[in-house]
Design an enzyme around this catalytic site. Structure first.
Site, short mmCIF file in Angstrom:
data_model
loop_
_atom_site.label_atom_id
_atom_site.label_comp_id
_atom_site.label_asym_id
_atom_site.label_seq_id
_atom_site.Cartn_x
_atom_site.Cartn_y
_atom_site.Cartn_z
N ASN A 62 53.59 -3.66 33.34
CA ASN A 62 52.13 -3.71 33.30
C ASN A 62 51.68 -2.85 32.12
O ASN A 62 51.75 -1.62 32.19
CB ASN A 62 51.58 -3.17 34.63
CG ASN A 62 50.07 -3.08 34.65
OD1 ASN A 62 49.39 -3.55 33.74
ND2 ASN A 62 49.53 -2.45 35.70
N LYS A 105 48.75 -2.51 30.97
CA LYS A 105 47.41 -1.94 31.17
C LYS A 105 46.56 -2.08 29.89
O LYS A 105 46.72 -3.05 29.16
CB LYS A 105 47.53 -0.49 31.64
CG LYS A 105 48.44 -0.38 32.88
CD LYS A 105 48.38 0.95 33.56
CE LYS A 105 49.32 0.96 34.76
NZ LYS A 105 49.28 2.19 35.51
N HIS A 127 45.37 -4.41 41.70
CA HIS A 127 45.98 -3.15 41.25
C HIS A 127 45.05 -2.00 41.64
O HIS A 127 43.83 -2.13 41.58
CB HIS A 127 46.19 -3.18 39.73
CG HIS A 127 47.01 -2.03 39.26
ND1 HIS A 127 46.48 -0.77 39.09
CD2 HIS A 127 48.33 -1.93 38.96
CE1 HIS A 127 47.45 0.06 38.71
NE2 HIS A 127 48.58 -0.63 38.62
N GLU A 177 44.11 0.54 40.21
CA GLU A 177 43.12 0.94 39.19
C GLU A 177 41.92 0.00 39.22
O GLU A 177 40.80 0.41 38.93
CB GLU A 177 43.79 0.98 37.81
CG GLU A 177 44.71 2.20 37.69
CD GLU A 177 45.85 2.04 36.71
OE1 GLU A 177 45.86 1.09 35.92
OE2 GLU A 177 46.76 2.90 36.75
N GLU A 181 52.65 0.19 45.64
CA GLU A 181 52.36 1.21 44.64
C GLU A 181 51.56 2.36 45.24
O GLU A 181 50.33 2.29 45.29
CB GLU A 181 51.57 0.59 43.48
CG GLU A 181 52.33 -0.49 42.73
CD GLU A 181 51.93 -0.54 41.26
OE1 GLU A 181 52.82 -0.51 40.42
OE2 GLU A 181 50.72 -0.57 40.97
N GLY A 233 51.49 6.67 37.25
CA GLY A 233 51.18 7.38 36.01
C GLY A 233 51.26 8.90 36.14
O GLY A 233 50.80 9.61 35.24
P1 PGA Z 1 53.38 3.75 36.06
O1 PGA Z 1 52.35 2.60 36.49
O2 PGA Z 1 54.76 3.13 36.02
O3 PGA Z 1 52.91 4.19 34.71
O4 PGA Z 1 53.30 4.82 37.09
C1 PGA Z 1 52.71 1.62 37.44
C2 PGA Z 1 51.56 0.68 37.71
O5 PGA Z 1 50.42 1.13 37.71
O6 PGA Z 1 51.76 -0.52 37.94
#
Ligand code: PGA
Length: 260
Positions: free
Chosen positions: A9, A11, A95, A97, A180, A186
């Site tokens: 991903n 982003k 997701h 976010e 997740e 992150g």
């Molecule tokens: P990350 O993000 O691997 O940077 O923790 C994963 C995601 O948000 O799908």
């Protein structure tokens, strides 16, 4: 036996030329085939250049979101058909976010309405995708506050049940769920593999019995080359949704190989 699936991903990162260059580099590293299914979700604008860069490769491309309507006066949105038409194979739905659930809140609570993803919109988006050529990857996960209040299973069961509301189980038989934990995204704070395996198994147990064996359940949240093998060796974890570590092809290939 479920085939593992590892999806990057990207982003809100990378301009088009950079996205295409990294996709080309990954294509060379992956080669003719990898032991697992591999996908990349670039920004909407980079979908086209990344699809072109990956022509002839086994790596699929995905979108990071869609809208549930087919067409019409919905300024700024994209439909499932448009995403498929652009050459996508996958689409992320819900997701954290987009749900406005962040590990660390950097905006006032009042801003969260902007993200506007709810269990209901996740359900509408999933309904819009089923029956198209796209494979949905639906994200679920608890916040740190919910985990600390021992509400993890309750929150996840509610998200999984809401996502499938009004959907025939068989329609989601080939679908993917990404577990997740919001606090692990992150942050570099990966979920312990035993616990990630337990929650993925719990998600499976919440699914209708007829599709429990086929739905693939990924883990996502700070997956990197150092922890991927341990996570992917867990029996309930069918691969990963990878953010930061998917941006560098030399790192992402190690994550992919850990699932292969
Ligand atoms: P990350 O993000 O691997 O940077 O923790 C994963 C995601 O948000 O799908």
């Amino acid at each position: 036996m479920r085939k593992k699936i590892v999806v990057g991903n990207w982003k809100m990162n990378l301009l088009q030329a950079d996205a295409a260059a990294r996709a080309t580099e990954l294509k060379e590293l992956v080669g003719e085939s990898s032991g697992c299914e591999v996908g990349i979700c670039p920004t909407f604008l980079s979908i086209s250049p990344v699809v072109s860069a990956l022509e002839g490769s086994c790596i699929g491309v995905g979108a990071q979101d869609i809208f549930w309507k087919e067409s019409g006066a919905f300024t700024g949105f994209l439909s499932a058909a448009m995403i498929a038409d652009a050459g996508c194979k996958y689409v992320l739905i819900g997701h954290s976010e987009r749900r406005g659930r962040f590990g660390k809140l950097e905006v006032p609570e009042s801003t969260l309405g902007f993200f506007a993803e709810t269990d209901e919109t996740v359900n509408l988006k999933l309904k819009a995708v089923l029956g198209t050529s796209l494979t949905p990857i639906v994200c679920v996960g608890e916040t740190l506050a919910e985990r600390e209040a021992s509400k993890t299973d309750e929150v996840i069961a509610a998200q999984v049940n809401a996502m499938l509301d009004g959907i025939e189980a068989e329609a989601f038989a080939e679908g993917v769920i990404a577990y997740e934990p919001v606090w692990a995204i992150g942050t570099g704070q990966v979920c312990d593999s035993t616990e990630a395996n337990r929650v993925c198994g719990f998600i499976r147990s919440v699914l209708p019995a007829s599709i429990q064996a086929s739905v693939r359940i990924q883990y996502g949240g700070s997956v990197n080359p150092a922890n991927a093998a341990e996570l992917f060796s867990q029996p309930e974890i069918d691969g990963g949704l990878v953010g930061g570590a998917s941006l560098k092809p030399s790192d992402f290939i190690q994550v992919i190989r850990s699932a292969s």
